[in-house]
Scaffold this active site. Sequence first.
Site, mmCIF file in Angstrom:
data_model
loop_
_atom_site.group_PDB
_atom_site.id
_atom_site.type_symbol
_atom_site.label_atom_id
_atom_site.label_comp_id
_atom_site.label_asym_id
_atom_site.label_seq_id
_atom_site.Cartn_x
_atom_site.Cartn_y
_atom_site.Cartn_z
ATOM 1 N N ALA A 121 3.984 1.711 -0.909
ATOM 2 C CA ALA A 121 4.713 1.894 -2.166
ATOM 3 C C ALA A 121 3.771 2.324 -3.287
ATOM 4 O O ALA A 121 4.122 3.176 -4.117
ATOM 5 C CB ALA A 121 5.431 0.594 -2.535
ATOM 6 N N TYR A 166 0.834 -1.207 0.000
ATOM 7 C CA TYR A 166 0.000 0.000 0.000
ATOM 8 C C TYR A 166 0.874 1.265 0.000
ATOM 9 O O TYR A 166 0.672 2.179 -0.811
ATOM 10 C CB TYR A 166 -0.918 -0.018 1.222
ATOM 11 C CG TYR A 166 -1.787 1.212 1.346
ATOM 12 C CD1 TYR A 166 -2.931 1.360 0.565
ATOM 13 C CD2 TYR A 166 -1.464 2.244 2.228
ATOM 14 C CE1 TYR A 166 -3.728 2.500 0.670
ATOM 15 C CE2 TYR A 166 -2.253 3.375 2.341
ATOM 16 C CZ TYR A 166 -3.380 3.494 1.558
ATOM 17 O OH TYR A 166 -4.167 4.624 1.661
ATOM 18 N N LYS A 190 1.089 4.087 -3.027
ATOM 19 C CA LYS A 190 0.736 5.494 -2.818
ATOM 20 C C LYS A 190 1.956 6.397 -3.079
ATOM 21 O O LYS A 190 1.808 7.535 -3.514
ATOM 22 C CB LYS A 190 0.191 5.709 -1.409
ATOM 23 C CG LYS A 190 -1.188 5.092 -1.193
ATOM 24 C CD LYS A 190 -2.250 5.791 -2.046
ATOM 25 C CE LYS A 190 -3.652 5.351 -1.710
ATOM 26 N NZ LYS A 190 -4.692 6.035 -2.501
HETATM 27 N N1 LIG Z 1 -9.614 6.464 5.396
HETATM 28 C C1 LIG Z 1 -8.341 6.732 5.696
HETATM 29 O O1 LIG Z 1 -7.935 6.721 6.868
HETATM 30 C C2 LIG Z 1 -7.356 7.066 4.604
HETATM 31 C C3 LIG Z 1 -6.079 7.528 4.950
HETATM 32 C C4 LIG Z 1 -5.179 7.834 3.940
HETATM 33 C C5 LIG Z 1 -5.534 7.689 2.615
HETATM 34 N N2 LIG Z 1 -6.775 7.212 2.299
HETATM 35 C C6 LIG Z 1 -7.117 7.080 0.885
HETATM 36 O O2 LIG Z 1 -8.344 7.755 0.650
HETATM 37 C C7 LIG Z 1 -9.078 7.046 -0.360
HETATM 38 C C8 LIG Z 1 -10.455 6.667 0.168
HETATM 39 O O3 LIG Z 1 -10.321 5.986 1.395
HETATM 40 P P1 LIG Z 1 -11.568 5.242 2.042
HETATM 41 O O4 LIG Z 1 -11.299 5.109 3.498
HETATM 42 O O5 LIG Z 1 -12.825 5.860 1.590
HETATM 43 O O6 LIG Z 1 -11.396 3.781 1.332
HETATM 44 P P2 LIG Z 1 -12.453 2.585 1.107
HETATM 45 O O7 LIG Z 1 -11.652 1.339 1.028
HETATM 46 O O8 LIG Z 1 -13.553 2.665 2.103
HETATM 47 O O9 LIG Z 1 -13.100 2.899 -0.319
HETATM 48 C C9 LIG Z 1 -12.409 2.644 -1.509
HETATM 49 C C10 LIG Z 1 -13.387 2.715 -2.661
HETATM 50 O O10 LIG Z 1 -12.674 2.413 -3.862
HETATM 51 C C11 LIG Z 1 -13.433 1.461 -4.601
HETATM 52 N N3 LIG Z 1 -12.545 0.639 -5.435
HETATM 53 C C12 LIG Z 1 -11.668 -0.310 -5.024
HETATM 54 N N4 LIG Z 1 -11.077 -0.870 -6.087
HETATM 55 C C13 LIG Z 1 -11.583 -0.254 -7.191
HETATM 56 C C14 LIG Z 1 -11.349 -0.384 -8.583
HETATM 57 N N5 LIG Z 1 -10.493 -1.307 -9.073
HETATM 58 N N6 LIG Z 1 -12.025 0.425 -9.434
HETATM 59 C C15 LIG Z 1 -12.904 1.328 -8.957
HETATM 60 N N7 LIG Z 1 -13.184 1.492 -7.652
HETATM 61 C C16 LIG Z 1 -12.513 0.706 -6.781
HETATM 62 C C17 LIG Z 1 -14.158 0.621 -3.560
HETATM 63 O O11 LIG Z 1 -15.268 -0.067 -4.117
HETATM 64 C C18 LIG Z 1 -14.536 1.693 -2.554
HETATM 65 O O12 LIG Z 1 -15.753 2.307 -2.901
HETATM 66 C C19 LIG Z 1 -8.223 5.847 -0.760
HETATM 67 O O13 LIG Z 1 -7.403 6.210 -1.866
HETATM 68 C C20 LIG Z 1 -7.348 5.640 0.457
HETATM 69 O O14 LIG Z 1 -6.149 4.983 0.134
HETATM 70 C C21 LIG Z 1 -7.693 6.901 3.260
#
Ligand SMILES: NC(=O)c1ccc[n+]([C@@H]2O[C@H](COP(=O)([O-])OP(=O)(O)OC[C@H]3O[C@@H](n4cnc5c(N)ncnc54)[C@H](O)[C@@H]3O)[C@@H](O)[C@H]2O)c1
Length: 251
Positions: A159, A157, A161
């Site tokens: 890497a 993850y 990002k």
């Molecule tokens: N929540 C946190 O604490 C946090 C922290 C840092 C970064 N992020 C980043 O923020 C973003 C959103 O986080 P979140 O907590 O809502 O994540 P989440 O896992 O709840 O949601 C991810 C979404 O992406 C969709 N998805 C997954 N694979 C897919 C694909 N191949 N094609 C299209 N859609 C796809 C899923 O269906 C889901 O709706 C992500 O990029 C995550 O890495 C989140």
Amino acid sequence: MSTKQRVVVVTGGGQGIGREYAIAFAARGDAVVIADLNSENAESVHREIQDQGGTSLAVVTNVADKASVDAMVQKTADRFGTVDVLINNAAIFSALKMKPFEEISPDEWEKVFAVNSRGVFLCAQAVAPYMKKQRSGRIVNISSSVVTTGRANYAHYVASKGAVSALNKSLATELGEYNITSNVVSPHGIVTEIPRETITDDQWAGMLAEQAIKRKGTPQDVVAAVVFLASEEAGYITGQTLLIDGGLRYT
Ligand SMILES: NC(=O)c1ccc[n+]([C@@H]2O[C@H](COP(=O)([O-])OP(=O)(O)OC[C@H]3O[C@@H](n4cnc5c(N)ncnc54)[C@H](O)[C@@H]3O)[C@@H](O)[C@H]2O)c1
């Protein structure tokens, strides 16, 4: 901020923070495309926006797949004419299996990179012709604070990002002459409606101890920054990374 309606694609807009981006842009009056692999969730957010009188379209999309991404952008253009804003948010995140890096198989590594890194690249590539043609556009790539800190058992993850953060610099450089900006927003721990086992109570306590602001992040803490970077007013900001981490390690 300007209230002109734009066409905004939110990948992974079916749940979590992505859902909040979709709802926020729709509330602003923008036309929002919810591009998510999960059709049920994408439709549900679409209905939610419709119920609030907003404009949206749910398009089942696999961001890791070029044909799927191209079809999603084509559907967006057919319906709304162009793409003004891309929020590259979809990722394998809450569904990710954490494990020591020695135990991550090449296949798992590739799967995470296919979505988290290639997906960002493919979506930017697909919207670029529309943005170039109109000589304006905004791309916001969602990375993570773990790129700066690292995190145990998360190598694939972190890497993947890191690649997003680096790609952002290239996108900003190549697209700037068309008045297209590309920026990164890097959240830290954000609590959403999706349960996650990746941060234990003890880890939360440790993280909060290292933050200047002693509370867990909420989607709203990230949404405002993303909406700003996607705005017309942010047109002279590009290639940047905004960490939204409650002041991690400023204590
Ligand atoms: N929540 C946190 O604490 C946090 C922290 C840092 C970064 N992020 C980043 O923020 C973003 C959103 O986080 P979140 O907590 O809502 O994540 P989440 O896992 O709840 O949601 C991810 C979404 O992406 C969709 N998805 C997954 N694979 C897919 C694909 N191949 N094609 C299209 N859609 C796809 C899923 O269906 C889901 O709706 C992500 O990029 C995550 O890495 C989140």
